[in-house]
Design a protein around this motif. Sequence first.
Motif, PDB file in Angstrom:
ATOM      1  N   SER A  42      -9.325   7.551  -2.627  1.00  0.00           N
ATOM      2  CA  SER A  42      -9.112   8.502  -3.726  1.00  0.00           C
ATOM      3  C   SER A  42      -7.876   8.169  -4.565  1.00  0.00           C
ATOM      4  N   ARG A  43      -6.900   7.463  -3.938  1.00  0.00           N
ATOM      5  CA  ARG A  43      -5.658   7.117  -4.655  1.00  0.00           C
ATOM      6  C   ARG A  43      -5.317   5.661  -4.364  1.00  0.00           C
TER       7      ARG A  43
ATOM      8  N   VAL B 124      -1.703   4.134  -4.768  1.00  0.00           N
ATOM      9  CA  VAL B 124      -0.561   4.486  -3.919  1.00  0.00           C
ATOM     10  C   VAL B 124      -0.256   3.344  -2.952  1.00  0.00           C
TER      11      VAL B 124
END
Length: 201
Positions: free
Chosen positions: A197-198, A201
Amino acid sequence: MEKFEKLSGIAAPMPLVNIDTDMIIPKQFLKTIKRTGLGVHAFDEMRYLDDGSENPDFVLNKPAYREAQVIVAGDNFGCGSSREHAPWALADFGVKVIVSTSFADIFFNNCFKNGMLPIVLPQEQVDLLMKDAEKGSNARMDVDLEKQEITTSDGEVIKFDIDPFRKRCLLEGLDDIGLTLEKAPAIESFESQAAQSRPWV
């Protein structure tokens, strides 16, 4: 951490009150971060004379108590500074159970984190166990964590209370790291979802 289920061992009588952490492991031995090797220094100032020889009057130096796994102690055991080296030293010596009318909070908590069982009992029951311990190596005490019972050498059974969570940790051999590792699948799942989802990061 090793599991604690049952113990049959020699109990050493130590009726002193306010045995603090500096008495258990003096400050000069706090340089290490290893949990092993401190047993030889447990109760150092009471256990050894100024010339380094053993103090024959100290209970754990007496032949009957050299293999003691239980300590029956006076009130307020483990008070003083919050050094985790104190339970490390006792555990390394071979102590698995400590019985007293009260413990200092930090020492009490550290015992559980290091696989030791501190048991709080009323004064009259501690007195009974103290007398039993004074019989020497022929008088072995049985401690059953699952049943929450101490059995004296004469067969008298004393019940004790313990927090259910702490009981489970000892029975299953779970310290803080072990408890975290129990959640490893959930942690890995979260990290996988977070990476998707990220991805930046």
